[in-house]
Design a protein around this motif. Sequence first.
Motif, short mmCIF file in Angstrom:
data_model
loop_
_atom_site.label_atom_id
_atom_site.label_comp_id
_atom_site.label_asym_id
_atom_site.label_seq_id
_atom_site.Cartn_x
_atom_site.Cartn_y
_atom_site.Cartn_z
N ALA A 54 0.83 -1.20 0.00
CA ALA A 54 0.00 0.00 0.00
C ALA A 54 0.87 1.25 0.00
CB ALA A 54 -0.92 0.00 1.22
N SER A 55 0.32 2.33 -0.53
CA SER A 55 0.99 3.63 -0.44
C SER A 55 0.43 4.36 0.78
CB SER A 55 0.77 4.45 -1.71
OG SER A 55 -0.61 4.62 -1.97
N VAL A 56 1.31 4.78 1.68
CA VAL A 56 0.89 5.32 2.98
C VAL A 56 1.57 6.66 3.23
CG1 VAL A 56 0.75 4.89 5.46
CG2 VAL A 56 0.66 2.96 3.87
N LEU A 57 0.79 7.62 3.73
CA LEU A 57 1.33 8.90 4.18
C LEU A 57 1.14 8.98 5.69
CD1 LEU A 57 2.52 11.70 3.57
CD2 LEU A 57 0.17 12.55 3.32
N LEU A 58 2.23 9.10 6.42
CA LEU A 58 2.21 9.21 7.88
C LEU A 58 2.43 10.68 8.25
CD1 LEU A 58 2.24 8.04 10.77
CD2 LEU A 58 4.66 7.49 10.42
N VAL A 59 1.49 11.26 9.00
CA VAL A 59 1.52 12.69 9.31
C VAL A 59 1.53 12.87 10.82
CG1 VAL A 59 0.37 14.91 9.00
CG2 VAL A 59 0.17 13.14 7.23
N SER A 60 2.48 13.63 11.33
CA SER A 60 2.52 13.96 12.75
C SER A 60 2.04 15.39 12.95
CB SER A 60 3.95 13.81 13.30
OG SER A 60 3.99 14.30 14.64
N GLU A 90 5.89 16.06 9.06
CA GLU A 90 5.73 16.63 10.40
C GLU A 90 5.15 18.03 10.25
OE1 GLU A 90 9.08 14.53 13.26
OE2 GLU A 90 9.54 16.46 12.32
N VAL A 91 3.92 18.22 10.73
CA VAL A 91 3.28 19.52 10.64
C VAL A 91 3.85 20.43 11.72
CG1 VAL A 91 1.09 20.77 10.85
CG2 VAL A 91 1.16 18.54 9.69
N ASP A 92 4.46 21.52 11.31
CA ASP A 92 5.04 22.49 12.24
C ASP A 92 3.95 23.48 12.64
OD1 ASP A 92 6.28 24.72 13.42
OD2 ASP A 92 8.14 24.36 12.32
N PRO A 93 3.49 23.47 13.90
CA PRO A 93 2.39 24.34 14.31
C PRO A 93 2.68 25.82 14.08
CG PRO A 93 2.80 22.68 15.99
CD PRO A 93 3.93 22.59 15.00
N ASP A 94 3.89 26.28 14.39
CA ASP A 94 4.21 27.70 14.22
C ASP A 94 4.20 28.09 12.75
OD1 ASP A 94 4.48 28.18 16.95
OD2 ASP A 94 6.60 27.60 16.96
N VAL A 157 -2.26 8.25 7.73
CA VAL A 157 -2.22 7.99 9.17
C VAL A 157 -1.78 9.26 9.89
CG1 VAL A 157 -1.16 6.64 11.02
CG2 VAL A 157 -1.71 5.54 8.83
N PHE A 158 -2.56 9.69 10.87
CA PHE A 158 -2.22 10.87 11.65
C PHE A 158 -1.80 10.46 13.05
CE2 PHE A 158 -4.90 12.74 8.38
CZ PHE A 158 -4.26 13.94 8.11
N ASP A 159 -0.57 10.84 13.40
CA ASP A 159 -0.05 10.69 14.76
C ASP A 159 -0.29 12.02 15.45
OD1 ASP A 159 1.49 10.17 17.06
OD2 ASP A 159 3.30 10.91 16.07
N THR A 160 -1.27 12.06 16.36
CA THR A 160 -1.74 13.35 16.88
C THR A 160 -1.05 13.75 18.17
OG1 THR A 160 -3.56 12.44 18.21
CG2 THR A 160 -4.00 12.82 15.88
#
Length: 342
Positions: A54-60, A90-94, A157-160
Amino acid sequence: MASAYGNGALPSGSRQLLLSLARSKKTLFFGGKGGVGKTTVSAAVSLARANEGASVLLVSTDPAHNLGHLFDQSIGSKPVRITAGLDAIEVDPDATVDTHLKQVSTALHSLMPVTRHAEIDKHMALSRHAPGMHEAAILERIADIIHEAQQEYDLIVFDTAPSGHTARLMVLPEMMSAWTEGLIKRRDKADRFAEFVRDLGTDTTMEDKTLGGATQSEQEKESRIRQILLRRRNKFSRLRSHLADESMTSFVIVLAAERLPVLETIELHEQLLNADVKVNCLVVNKRAPVGMGEFLDNRHQQEERHLQVLQEKLPELNRHDLYLQASDVLGLAGLEAFARSL
């Protein structure tokens, strides 16, 4: 985050259930109290699916940026290839808030006279630290990622972030959609009232600001305002529908077999249900193994008492126990070994 205590394999009866969940959904969220191992579990599930082709995108979305530490490589705001079939962000909040405020500021500058731009900039600067600003900005980023990536990837997939932040995030689509819808309705109501007053013909001095009586410039401005509001409404409505669609989305709560994580899990589950987000699985991480000495046996018995509370409160949810192991799960090789046990 990657646990210093290590993580073990799933019991044999539970192994395929977690992967079956990942196979049947387009979007998976992993959440729970801080420090229970969300990043390790979400990364292992993502890697296991990628290894199946599968093709997977993992997002933090966790500001701690543990994905990069776990995979021992640099990960940023754009997809980075981890291994065949698996990309990560990796989503940078700032930085996300910066982008969000810049977009809002640009839109307001285009709608308001130059003499008001300094006031707009001052308001934007104050808004940076307003309650809910980070959550609203990250929510828009999540909405964009899902919308843009769901055609390219089989699974996102979101790692929250820890529970409180995630719970607020999950209820925001409903709130933001309703708020934007309210703005649209108020503009429509104001236009209808102005039309009514104009048709009465009783006040020839009233300036006609309806679309029919406005200047070309005013009509264009009104059109841009409506376009902005409609885009935001559609974005949040689309995200809300996606999160509430059980065939597309599910939430996995990761916890430790301790009193506070158990109680927090029960609260998080209720908050997610109120947000129409389906929880399909509980993962109890860092369980004390049995038959390894009196100390660990006593610890295991204490964990069982805490988990009995969880069972009584959430009897309908599947539960998977992960046991301690001697070393950390670290790097691609460590995650590969862990993922093969799922």
